[in-house]
Design a protein around this motif. Structure first.
Motif, PDB file in Angstrom:
ATOM      1  N   TYR A  54       0.851  -1.186   0.000  1.00 27.52           N
ATOM      2  CA  TYR A  54       0.000   0.000   0.000  1.00 27.52           C
ATOM      3  C   TYR A  54       0.885   1.233   0.000  1.00 27.52           C
ATOM      4  N   SER A  55       0.655   2.103  -0.954  1.00 29.68           N
ATOM      5  CA  SER A  55       1.564   3.221  -1.193  1.00 29.68           C
ATOM      6  C   SER A  55       0.969   4.506  -0.646  1.00 29.68           C
ATOM      7  N   GLU A  56       1.444   4.926   0.527  1.00 25.48           N
ATOM      8  CA  GLU A  56       0.889   6.120   1.155  1.00 25.48           C
ATOM      9  C   GLU A  56       1.905   7.241   1.336  1.00 25.48           C
ATOM     10  N   GLU A  93       4.516   7.128  -9.477  1.00 22.43           N
ATOM     11  CA  GLU A  93       3.465   6.209  -9.045  1.00 22.43           C
ATOM     12  C   GLU A  93       2.509   6.839  -8.037  1.00 22.43           C
ATOM     13  N   LEU A  96      -1.220   5.838  -7.739  1.00 21.78           N
ATOM     14  CA  LEU A  96      -1.572   4.431  -7.560  1.00 21.78           C
ATOM     15  C   LEU A  96      -1.791   4.103  -6.083  1.00 21.78           C
ATOM     16  N   ARG A  97      -2.705   3.198  -5.825  1.00 25.80           N
ATOM     17  CA  ARG A  97      -2.973   2.794  -4.445  1.00 25.80           C
ATOM     18  C   ARG A  97      -1.873   1.873  -3.907  1.00 25.80           C
ATOM     19  N   HIS A  98      -1.350   1.016  -4.772  1.00 21.49           N
ATOM     20  CA  HIS A  98      -0.295   0.091  -4.378  1.00 21.49           C
ATOM     21  C   HIS A  98       0.920   0.290  -5.286  1.00 21.49           C
ATOM     22  N   SER A  99       2.095   0.145  -4.719  1.00 22.83           N
ATOM     23  CA  SER A  99       3.321   0.391  -5.464  1.00 22.83           C
ATOM     24  C   SER A  99       3.541  -0.671  -6.530  1.00 22.83           C
ATOM     25  N   LYS A 116       1.738  11.372   0.911  1.00 18.54           N
ATOM     26  CA  LYS A 116       1.380  11.989  -0.371  1.00 18.54           C
ATOM     27  C   LYS A 116       0.492  13.214  -0.181  1.00 18.54           C
ATOM     28  N   GLN A 117      -0.367  13.166   0.842  1.00 18.75           N
ATOM     29  CA  GLN A 117      -1.292  14.272   1.072  1.00 18.75           C
ATOM     30  C   GLN A 117      -0.569  15.601   1.314  1.00 18.75           C
TER      31      GLN A 117
END
Length: 246
Positions: A54-56, A93, A96-99, A116-117
């Motif tokens: 999960y890419s946050e 990326e 995207l939700r996942h890397s 990211k926010q």
């Protein structure tokens, strides 16, 4: 495993990268500097973000070398990007939700993770920074496009010559001698070649009087010759902000 690092003063690596394109206001500098406050140490061979995770967050690289890789089902690896200090890992990326890639420390690195926010907050406060981040992402895309061309259409000798010139340009070095902190297997995975093929090609370039190479220590003896051999054109590394608000 990461280790937090206390770093005194303003030792920004991101601000100088952006100031190559425009003069930043104090507010813009402050917003960018805030992305570098949480400095962490990652030893060599550490995975910062795993493929499919999960890419946050993104990472601002302050020191060392890192890369983005993809693994095939048979275990083969393709290196997509090599990151140098001042770059942000994961920009391409960020939607995207996942890397899709594994982000990996090639050497000991210092990197600053941030959600990211945070970029949304920055863009709301300083709209010009939106253009700068877009340009940074576009440069990474152009490097990837050139890498695809390199792998798809150049010979092994041309690929390696092109890669060595690119690294010199990206490192912004005047000196023709520098250290490549990546082994021949990693170079091969970047160029779509085996480590044995890389070894032979390094010897070929050496026999032609173009380079010397030993244990990662590289010297470009004939830069013009390498450029001519590989067809290197540096335009893909140069950012043109003419259309922006900069």
């Amino acid at each position: 495993m990461d280790t937090r690092v206390q770093e005194p003063g303003n030792n920004s690596y991101l601000i100088p990268q952006f100031e190559k394109m425009t003069t930043l206001s104090e507010q813009e500098q402050s917003l960018l500097a805030a992305l570098e406050q949480d400095v962490r140490h990652y030893p060599a061979d550490t995975t910062l973000t795993a493929e499919g995770e999960y890419s946050e967050r993104l990472f601002m690289l302050k020191s060392g070398w890192a890369c983005a890789t993809r693994f095939l089902v048979d275990g083969q690896r393709q290196v997509l990007d090599i990151f140098l200090p001042g770059q942000i890992l994961g920009l391409r990326e960020m939607g995207l939700r996942h890397s899709l890639s594994e982000f990996y420390a090639l050497t000991d690195v210092q990197a600053c993770p941030f959600p990211k926010q945070r970029l949304t907050e920055i863009f709301e406060q300083a709209p010009r920074l939106t253009d700068l981040f877009f340009l940074a992402m576009a440069r990474e895309q152009s490097i990837l496009i050139e890498r695809v061309t390199n792998i798809g259409r150049r010979t092994a000798t041309e690929r390696l010559a092109h890669f060595l010139v690119e690294m010199k340009v990206r490192l912004n070095l005047r000196d023709m001698a520098f250290h490549l902190p990546i082994n021949q297997t990693m170079i091969g995975d970047t160029l779509g070649l085996t480590s044995v093929h890389i070894s032979r090609t390094l010897k070929q370039l050496s026999d032609q009087g173009l380079i010397t190479y030993q244990n990662g220590d590289l010297k470009l003896l004939d830069l013009d010759g390498l450029i001519e051999l590989s067809g290197f054109e540096r335009a893909y590394l140069e950012i043109t902000p003419d259309w922006t608000r900069l």
